[in-house]
Motif scaffolding. Structure first.
Motif, short mmCIF file in Angstrom:
data_model
loop_
_atom_site.label_atom_id
_atom_site.label_comp_id
_atom_site.label_asym_id
_atom_site.label_seq_id
_atom_site.Cartn_x
_atom_site.Cartn_y
_atom_site.Cartn_z
N SER A 214 12.88 34.08 40.84
CA SER A 214 12.81 35.40 41.47
C SER A 214 13.72 36.41 40.77
CB SER A 214 13.19 35.29 42.95
OG SER A 214 14.56 34.97 43.11
N LEU A 215 14.88 35.94 40.32
CA LEU A 215 15.77 36.85 39.61
C LEU A 215 15.23 37.19 38.23
CD1 LEU A 215 19.20 35.27 40.60
CD2 LEU A 215 18.16 37.35 41.50
N ALA A 216 14.60 36.22 37.58
CA ALA A 216 13.96 36.50 36.29
C ALA A 216 12.85 37.53 36.46
CB ALA A 216 13.42 35.21 35.69
N ALA A 217 12.11 37.41 37.57
CA ALA A 217 11.05 38.38 37.83
C ALA A 217 11.64 39.77 38.06
CB ALA A 217 10.23 37.93 39.05
N ALA A 218 12.77 39.84 38.79
CA ALA A 218 13.41 41.13 39.01
C ALA A 218 13.88 41.74 37.70
CB ALA A 218 14.61 40.96 39.96
N ALA A 219 14.29 40.88 36.76
CA ALA A 219 14.76 41.36 35.47
C ALA A 219 13.61 41.64 34.51
CB ALA A 219 15.70 40.33 34.85
#
Length: 323
Positions: A214-219
């Motif tokens: 999810s954090l990779a997607a946000a980035a």
């Protein structure tokens, strides 16, 4: 820098004479020194000797042992001296002079420096930052106003002097961070909008069900690239950052509210109080209840960059004179 907030905590006026040195143990906060008169000779294990003339502002990272002197020595054999007292206006004074002649006068305080009130920026710096700002007119004005407040303190002296020191700190940061070669790791990281989006997602909603994906997607990055780049920038995995952020928020709530520990655990994203207590004890050395009672001693965790970045509970700086 637009969202950077600097607040002054403990604050003291210090003076010493030649042939003495002040030993300042490391504390969990950033320390700031402003040299009023004389020359400050600051020595730390990481940076060695730094010579700071009048008008200099120095930021010392957390947990940094330092010695301060009015000259380069030689100094007399060390012996501890208790020389601190409290002024009528609430400020502390550390007068290490024996003859009454002050060859060095400086103000010293502990500060917190946050971005949007969320986490520390300056604590990622591992060596002292020192700049001579004596040539800056606004800093010179602050210098003269500090001297005036010290000579004739009034009811608002502590608040006014703290505000003047904050101004000096901000001037220091503008000059220091203006050089790309001296830019701290976190500042350069936050200039990467991809990493910044992931970090903001955690800081804004620490209790959310974050994952590396999810954090990779946000980035806007692939999972593997994000995890690799994040680890290089912060010295820990994304999920370790999530856990550290949650525990930092928990420590702040324990210090500043009466919210029950069980409610704090649920609020920051832990499924049970026992799980929260174990994680909290690992980071802070005591369980949450003992921490709230003021029995916790901050324990630097690995890696130190993130331990410092996410802050530590306030402790009053203890200063001993050696002369």
């Amino acid at each position: 820098m637009r969202t950077l907030d600097v607040s002054i905590d403990a604050f003291a006026v210090c003076q010493a004479e030649r042939g003495q040195k002040l030993v300042i143990p490391g504390v969990p906060e950033i320390e700031v020194h402003y040299v009023l008169t004389g020359t400050l000779y600051l020595e730390t294990p990481e940076a060695g000797m730094i010579i700071c003339p009048a008008g200099s502002v120095v930021l010392v990272p957390p947990f940094t042992h330092q010695t301060v002197a009015a000259d380069q020595g030689p100094h007399e054999a060390p012996r501890s001296v208790d020389f601190g007292d409290k002024l009528a206006n609430g400020m502390l004074r550390f007068d290490a002079t024996r003859s009454g002649r002050a060859d060095l006068r400086f103000v010293c305080g502990t500060i917190t420096a946050n971005i949007s009130g969320s986490f520390g920026l300056l604590d990622t710096v591992r060596r002292p930052i020192a700049e001579n700002l004596g040539g800056e007119p606004i800093v010179q004005l602050a210098y003269h106003m500090m001297l005036a407040e010290m000579a004739k303190p009034g009811p608002a002296s502590r608040a006014l002097t703290s505000a003047l020191m904050k101004l000096c700190v901000l001037m220091l940061l503008r000059r220091h961070f203006g050089s790309g070669e001296r830019e701290p790791q976190l500042l350069s990281t936050m200039r990467d909008p991809r990493q910044g989006k992931a970090v903001t997602a955690v800081l804004d909603r620490p209790a959310a069900r974050h994952s590396v994906a999810s954090l990779a997607a946000a980035a806007g990055m692939s999972r593997s690239s994000f995890a690799r780049e994040f680890g290089l920038a912060f010295g820990m995995s994304p999920m370790a950052f999530v856990a550290r952020t949650r525990l930092h928020q928990a420590a702040d709530m324990l210090r500043t509210t009466n919210v029950p520990v069980k409610v704090i655990a649920a609020t920051i994203g832990f499924s049970s109080r026992s799980h929260f207590s174990r994680a909290f004890r690992t980071l802070h050395g005591v369980d949450p209840s003992a921490y709230r009672r003021g029995k916790g001693e901050p324990v630097p965790a690995q890696p130190p960059v993130l331990e410092a970045m996410l802050g530590a509970p306030h402790q009053a700086a203890k200063i001993a004179a050696v002369g």
